[in-house]
Design a protein around this motif. Sequence first.
Motif, mmCIF file in Angstrom:
data_model
loop_
_atom_site.group_PDB
_atom_site.id
_atom_site.type_symbol
_atom_site.label_atom_id
_atom_site.label_comp_id
_atom_site.label_asym_id
_atom_site.label_seq_id
_atom_site.Cartn_x
_atom_site.Cartn_y
_atom_site.Cartn_z
ATOM 1 N N LEU A 62 0.826 -1.199 0.000
ATOM 2 C CA LEU A 62 0.000 0.000 0.000
ATOM 3 C C LEU A 62 0.868 1.260 0.000
ATOM 4 O O LEU A 62 0.568 2.229 -0.703
ATOM 5 C CB LEU A 62 -0.920 -0.001 1.226
ATOM 6 N N PHE A 63 1.977 1.234 0.755
ATOM 7 C CA PHE A 63 2.890 2.376 0.773
ATOM 8 C C PHE A 63 3.510 2.571 -0.618
ATOM 9 O O PHE A 63 3.646 3.708 -1.095
ATOM 10 C CB PHE A 63 3.988 2.146 1.816
ATOM 11 N N LYS A 64 3.876 1.470 -1.264
ATOM 12 C CA LYS A 64 4.484 1.554 -2.586
ATOM 13 C C LYS A 64 3.505 2.101 -3.609
ATOM 14 O O LYS A 64 3.878 2.806 -4.549
ATOM 15 C CB LYS A 64 4.956 0.156 -3.018
ATOM 16 N N VAL A 65 2.234 1.772 -3.439
ATOM 17 C CA VAL A 65 1.213 2.272 -4.353
ATOM 18 C C VAL A 65 1.025 3.777 -4.179
ATOM 19 O O VAL A 65 0.930 4.525 -5.154
ATOM 20 C CB VAL A 65 -0.116 1.522 -4.107
ATOM 21 N N LYS A 66 0.990 4.218 -2.932
ATOM 22 C CA LYS A 66 0.764 5.644 -2.670
ATOM 23 C C LYS A 66 2.004 6.490 -2.934
ATOM 24 O O LYS A 66 1.900 7.621 -3.410
ATOM 25 C CB LYS A 66 0.322 5.824 -1.221
ATOM 26 N N HIS A 67 3.173 5.937 -2.604
ATOM 27 C CA HIS A 67 4.427 6.705 -2.716
ATOM 28 C C HIS A 67 5.464 5.854 -3.451
ATOM 29 O O HIS A 67 6.401 5.333 -2.826
ATOM 30 C CB HIS A 67 4.943 7.102 -1.335
ATOM 31 N N PRO A 68 5.323 5.687 -4.752
ATOM 32 C CA PRO A 68 6.196 4.747 -5.466
ATOM 33 C C PRO A 68 7.671 5.114 -5.430
ATOM 34 O O PRO A 68 8.524 4.235 -5.530
ATOM 35 C CB PRO A 68 5.640 4.783 -6.900
ATOM 36 N N GLN A 69 8.017 6.390 -5.271
ATOM 37 C CA GLN A 69 9.424 6.788 -5.315
ATOM 38 C C GLN A 69 10.016 7.022 -3.938
ATOM 39 O O GLN A 69 11.199 7.362 -3.834
ATOM 40 C CB GLN A 69 9.566 8.052 -6.164
ATOM 41 N N ASP A 70 9.233 6.852 -2.885
ATOM 42 C CA ASP A 70 9.738 7.111 -1.538
ATOM 43 C C ASP A 70 10.350 5.857 -0.917
ATOM 44 O O ASP A 70 10.071 4.729 -1.325
ATOM 45 C CB ASP A 70 8.607 7.618 -0.642
ATOM 46 N N VAL A 71 11.185 6.105 0.111
ATOM 47 C CA VAL A 71 11.811 5.011 0.847
ATOM 48 C C VAL A 71 10.783 4.391 1.783
ATOM 49 O O VAL A 71 9.977 5.094 2.400
ATOM 50 C CB VAL A 71 13.001 5.544 1.684
ATOM 51 N N LEU A 72 10.813 3.069 1.893
ATOM 52 C CA LEU A 72 9.959 2.422 2.874
ATOM 53 C C LEU A 72 10.370 2.856 4.275
ATOM 54 O O LEU A 72 11.557 3.007 4.553
ATOM 55 C CB LEU A 72 10.073 0.894 2.772
ATOM 56 N N PRO A 73 9.427 3.056 5.166
ATOM 57 C CA PRO A 73 9.796 3.342 6.553
ATOM 58 C C PRO A 73 10.690 2.230 7.102
ATOM 59 O O PRO A 73 10.604 1.076 6.661
ATOM 60 C CB PRO A 73 8.448 3.375 7.280
ATOM 61 N N PRO A 74 11.559 2.527 8.064
ATOM 62 C CA PRO A 74 12.518 1.530 8.561
ATOM 63 C C PRO A 74 11.871 0.223 9.006
ATOM 64 O O PRO A 74 12.390 -0.855 8.704
ATOM 65 C CB PRO A 74 13.188 2.255 9.735
ATOM 66 N N ALA A 75 10.742 0.302 9.699
ATOM 67 C CA ALA A 75 10.105 -0.931 10.179
ATOM 68 C C ALA A 75 9.641 -1.793 9.005
ATOM 69 O O ALA A 75 9.828 -3.017 9.003
ATOM 70 C CB ALA A 75 8.930 -0.588 11.088
ATOM 71 N N LEU A 76 9.049 -1.158 7.991
ATOM 72 C CA LEU A 76 8.604 -1.927 6.829
ATOM 73 C C LEU A 76 9.792 -2.448 6.024
ATOM 74 O O LEU A 76 9.763 -3.578 5.515
ATOM 75 C CB LEU A 76 7.715 -1.058 5.936
ATOM 76 N N GLY A 77 10.836 -1.634 5.904
ATOM 77 C CA GLY A 77 12.027 -2.084 5.186
ATOM 78 C C GLY A 77 12.667 -3.290 5.848
ATOM 79 O O GLY A 77 13.059 -4.252 5.173
ATOM 80 N N ALA A 78 12.750 -3.256 7.179
ATOM 81 C CA ALA A 78 13.318 -4.396 7.903
ATOM 82 C C ALA A 78 12.444 -5.636 7.721
ATOM 83 O O ALA A 78 12.948 -6.759 7.569
ATOM 84 C CB ALA A 78 13.458 -4.053 9.383
ATOM 85 N N SER A 79 11.136 -5.462 7.684
ATOM 86 C CA SER A 79 10.230 -6.600 7.502
ATOM 87 C C SER A 79 10.365 -7.193 6.110
ATOM 88 O O SER A 79 10.318 -8.416 5.933
ATOM 89 C CB SER A 79 8.776 -6.163 7.748
ATOM 90 N N MET A 80 10.539 -6.345 5.100
ATOM 91 C CA MET A 80 10.705 -6.860 3.748
ATOM 92 C C MET A 80 12.004 -7.656 3.620
ATOM 93 O O MET A 80 12.052 -8.681 2.939
ATOM 94 C CB MET A 80 10.703 -5.710 2.723
ATOM 95 N N TYR A 81 13.048 -7.185 4.290
ATOM 96 C CA TYR A 81 14.290 -7.943 4.257
ATOM 97 C C TYR A 81 14.133 -9.272 4.993
ATOM 98 O O TYR A 81 14.643 -10.307 4.551
ATOM 99 C CB TYR A 81 15.427 -7.137 4.886
ATOM 100 N N ALA A 82 13.399 -9.256 6.095
ATOM 101 C CA ALA A 82 13.144 -10.504 6.824
ATOM 102 C C ALA A 82 12.370 -11.488 5.948
ATOM 103 O O ALA A 82 12.666 -12.689 5.918
ATOM 104 C CB ALA A 82 12.384 -10.216 8.114
ATOM 105 N N ILE A 83 11.373 -10.992 5.212
ATOM 106 C CA ILE A 83 10.603 -11.859 4.315
ATOM 107 C C ILE A 83 11.511 -12.429 3.227
ATOM 108 O O ILE A 83 11.436 -13.627 2.888
ATOM 109 C CB ILE A 83 9.431 -11.074 3.695
ATOM 110 N N ALA A 84 12.385 -11.581 2.668
ATOM 111 C CA ALA A 84 13.298 -12.063 1.627
ATOM 112 C C ALA A 84 14.200 -13.164 2.162
ATOM 113 O O ALA A 84 14.456 -14.163 1.478
ATOM 114 C CB ALA A 84 14.129 -10.899 1.086
ATOM 115 N N CYS A 85 14.676 -13.014 3.389
ATOM 116 C CA CYS A 85 15.525 -14.045 3.986
ATOM 117 C C CYS A 85 14.744 -15.341 4.201
ATOM 118 O O CYS A 85 15.241 -16.443 3.913
ATOM 119 C CB CYS A 85 16.095 -13.550 5.312
ATOM 120 N N ILE A 86 13.550 -15.215 4.712
ATOM 121 C CA ILE A 86 12.725 -16.410 4.946
ATOM 122 C C ILE A 86 12.481 -17.146 3.632
ATOM 123 O O ILE A 86 12.619 -18.371 3.555
ATOM 124 C CB ILE A 86 11.389 -16.006 5.594
ATOM 125 N N LEU A 87 12.125 -16.406 2.595
ATOM 126 C CA LEU A 87 11.841 -17.038 1.309
ATOM 127 C C LEU A 87 13.096 -17.639 0.690
ATOM 128 O O LEU A 87 13.042 -18.682 0.035
ATOM 129 C CB LEU A 87 11.231 -16.010 0.349
#
Length: 840
Positions: free
Chosen positions: A712-737
Motif C-alpha cells: 500500500l505504501f508503494k502504491v501511494k508513494h512509489p518513489q519514496d523510501v519504505l519506513p525503517p520498520a517496513l524495510g526491515a520486515s521486507m528484508y526478513a521476508i526475503a531471507c525467509i523465502l
Amino acid sequence: MSATIDAVRFSQYFNGCSVIQVPGFTYPVKTYYLEDVLSILQSVGDNHLSTTTSDKKQRSVLTEDFKSSMDESINLALVNEEFDPLLELISAEQNPEIYNYQHSETGVTPLMVFAAKGQLGDVCMLLSFGVDCSAQDHDGKSALDWAQQEKQQEVYEVIMKHVECSSAKLTEDNELLNKYLATINPEHIDTMLIERLLGKICVDSDEGAILVFLPGWEDINQTREKLRASPFFRDSSRFLVLSLHSMIPSSEQKKVFKRPPAGVRKIILSTNIAETAVTIDDVVFVIDSGRMKEKSYDPYNNVSTLHASWVSKASARQREGRAGRCQAGVCYHLYSRFRAASLPDYQIPEIKRMPIEELCLQVKLLDSNCRIADFLKKTLDPPIPESVRNAITVLQDLGALTQDEQLTELGEKLGSLPVHPSTTKMLLFAILMNCLDPALTLACAADYRDPFLLPMAPDERKNATAGKVELASLYGGFSDQLAVVAAFDCWRRAKDRGQESQFCTKYFISSSIMQMLANMRKQLQSELYQRGFVPADTSACSLNSNDPGIMRAVLMAGAYPMVGRLLPPRKNVKKTIVETASGGKVRLHPHSCNFNLSFSKSSGNPLLVYDEVTRGDGGMHIKKCSVVGSCPLLLLASEMVVAPPDDDSDEEEDSSEDEAGKSTLAQHRKEIMSSPDNTVSVVVDRWLRFDASALDVAQFYCLRERLASSILFKVKHPQDVLPPALGASMYAIACILSYDGLPDMCPSNDLLQNPVEARRFSLGKRGYIPPGGYLRSFADRPHHAPHFQNLANHPGGDPAYTQPSRAPVGRFDQSQRSFRNSGPGSSKPRSFKRQRNTAL
C-alpha cells in the motif's frame, strides 16, 4: 475489419454508421459436403474432377462490363423475346458463373427466361450443362414457378422430371450419409476418411497442393502417422506431408510455402492458423474437417475449456476461399449440408467465453461510480452475469475493489499497467523483493506465448521435454514457469555471445518468440518507470533475481489463488491427481515439466501454483504449474486462521450453543497462542492445514500485515523510501523465502551450485535433470544471500540492511488431517484474514 466479423451488427450498434465494403477477388471454388464425399469415394471408376480440372485455369468472367451485358441480354429476351444475344454469351463461355447468372436488379436467371418463354431446346441445353434449378429471383420464384405462371406445361414437365431425378440422387446420398453416421462419432476426426479422400484426389488429379484443416496438434499427429503407415502415401518421392501449427519451428512452417518438385504432391495438415493468417499460393484442394480448437470459460465451474467445436459459417467460407486464392479450386467439407446450415453465423465473441477481470477493472477506472454489471449490459454482446460476479470476486481478493465494489488505490495501480491485475500485483511484490527481472519475463510470457517448440520427430520430442526440464532445474526444477525464465536468461546470454542459433536448436526454443518477449519486457519496464515504480537503471531491483525461493514466491504472488496440492494415487489408479481450492480433482498435462510427478509415490503432497485449469477432450488438467513451498502461500494467502486441536471438537460442539461455552472457547484459543512452543494448526483459505509453533504463526501474521502495508505504501508513494520498520520486515521476508521458500523436493541453493551434488540429488528424482556444463555456461553469477535495497528506485539511498547468516524462521508442515472433512463438530477457527479494502 475481419471477414469473420458481422459488420452489420457493428453498424447497427453504432446507430447505423456507414460501412465501406472493399470487394475482394477470388477464383471459383467447387464445394462438396460429406454426402458428396461418400458418394465420390463409393464410385471407384469415375473421375469426380473431370469437369473441375478443365476449369482450374479459368478466371472469373463476371467483370462489370460482362455483368452489364448479361443484364441487358436478359432484359431483351424477357421483354422483346430477343434470345440470340443471351444465347451467344452462354455458348461463348460455358461457365457456371454465366448460365447461373442472376440479374443484378431482379435476380432472374437465363433458365427462368427460357422457361417463361417456352424455349424447350434452350432449357434442355442448360439442364445438360448442370444449371441450378433451385435458384430463385428476388420475388422468390424459381424456373418451375416461371414456367407454371406462364403456362408452359411442356417446359414445366421437363424441369420437374430433372428435379425429381436430382432428388432421387439426393435420397441415395442421404441413405449413404445415414449409414456412415451410424458407424462413427461426428465429433471425432475420421482419419481413415481423410486418407481415402486424399487418395481419391491424388488419383483423379495430376497437380495441386492439398490443405487439410484439423482441430489441433493431436489430430495433426494422428493423421500424419496414418499417412505414414499407408502404402500409398509413404513414398516420399511422390508425396510431401507437412504440418502447420503455431508451436512448430519456423523452419518447418516455411516449408509449406515452397512449391514441391515436379511430380511431388504437397499435403499440408494445419489448424485454423491457415484460415486467414497465411496464403499458400499452390493450394488447389481444401479438406475441411469443420472442427477447431476453441478456448472458452465456464463461469459456473470457474475453469477454462479447450476443446474441439464446430466452426462458424464465416470460418467455413474462409476455409473454402483458401482453395480459390490463386486459381480455381475444390473444397470438401467433411460434414453434411444439414450440419452446414445449422452452424452459427459467427464465432462467439471473447467477452462471452473468456475471464473478464481486466475488462471489469477498466470499467471502474473509466467511471468509479458505475456498477460494473450495469455498464457491461450495454455492450454489443453482454457477458454472462456469473462471469461478471467471478471477475468482481477476483478483483476483491486482489484488493482492487472493496466489498461494495468501490475502487481502491491499489486497484487504480493494478489497472494502470497493460497486463492482468494479478500480474501487476506480482510485479509490485517482485519490486519489494528485489526480484524484478524474472517477474518481467513471467508477465510477458503469460500475455504472449510459450517459447518452447513442438518438434516433429518422436526422438526430438523426448529431447525437447528433457531440455525443458533441464532448464527449469537451473532454478530448482519442477516448474514450467521458471523453465521459461531460465530459457530467456540463457537465450539472452547466448545471443550476446553469438551462440543464439546453437542454443535455440539444442533446447527447441523459438528465437522469434524470445525476441518478442525481449521487446515486451522493455515496454513493460518503461511503463513501470513512467509510473515511478522503478528507476531508469533497474539493476538494483533485481539483486535477488537468481534466488529460487524468492522467485517461487513471485510466482505465487502472480498465480494466487490458483493453488493446489498433489494427492497420492488412489487404489487401482496409477497417476496422482491435483486437488484445487474448490475441491476439484484434476490431472497434470503430459506437456508439463511436472508430469512425471503423476507417477511418483514418494513426492509427498507438494503445493502447486498453476495458471489455469483447462477442461479439454481428455478431461480436466493443468498444463503449466510450479511446485512451491508453504512460506510463500502463508505470506500471500487471503486468509490464514488458527484452528483448535481436533480432539476438542466434540467439547466445542456441545458448548458452542451458550455464552458460557463461547467464553470458554475464546479462553482456550488464547491459551493455544500463549506459549511460543505450543503446536498450532493453521488453516489457509479454509482448506490447507499446516502445523507450526505458536511463535512462528504470530511472526507470520505480523509479516503478512507488514507486507500488505508495504504494498500500500508503494502504491501511494512509489518513489519514496519504505519506513525503517517496513524495510526491515521486507528484508526478513526475503531471507525467509530465500532459506525456506523452496519445497522439500527441490535442491537447496548451495546444492544447486555444486554439479556433483546436484547430480547425486537427481538420482531417483523424476522431473529433475541437473544442468549440464553447456547450460551452466549461460547461467548467471552464483546465488548469494538475499539482498534488500531500502530505496530500490534510487540506488543512492540508504544502505542495505545487514544480512544475517540464517533467517530466524521455523517450519510449517502440512498436516495429514484434512480441514475439509473436520465435520460439523469442528469449531470456527480464529481468522487472520486481511480486509479487502486495505492493500491486499
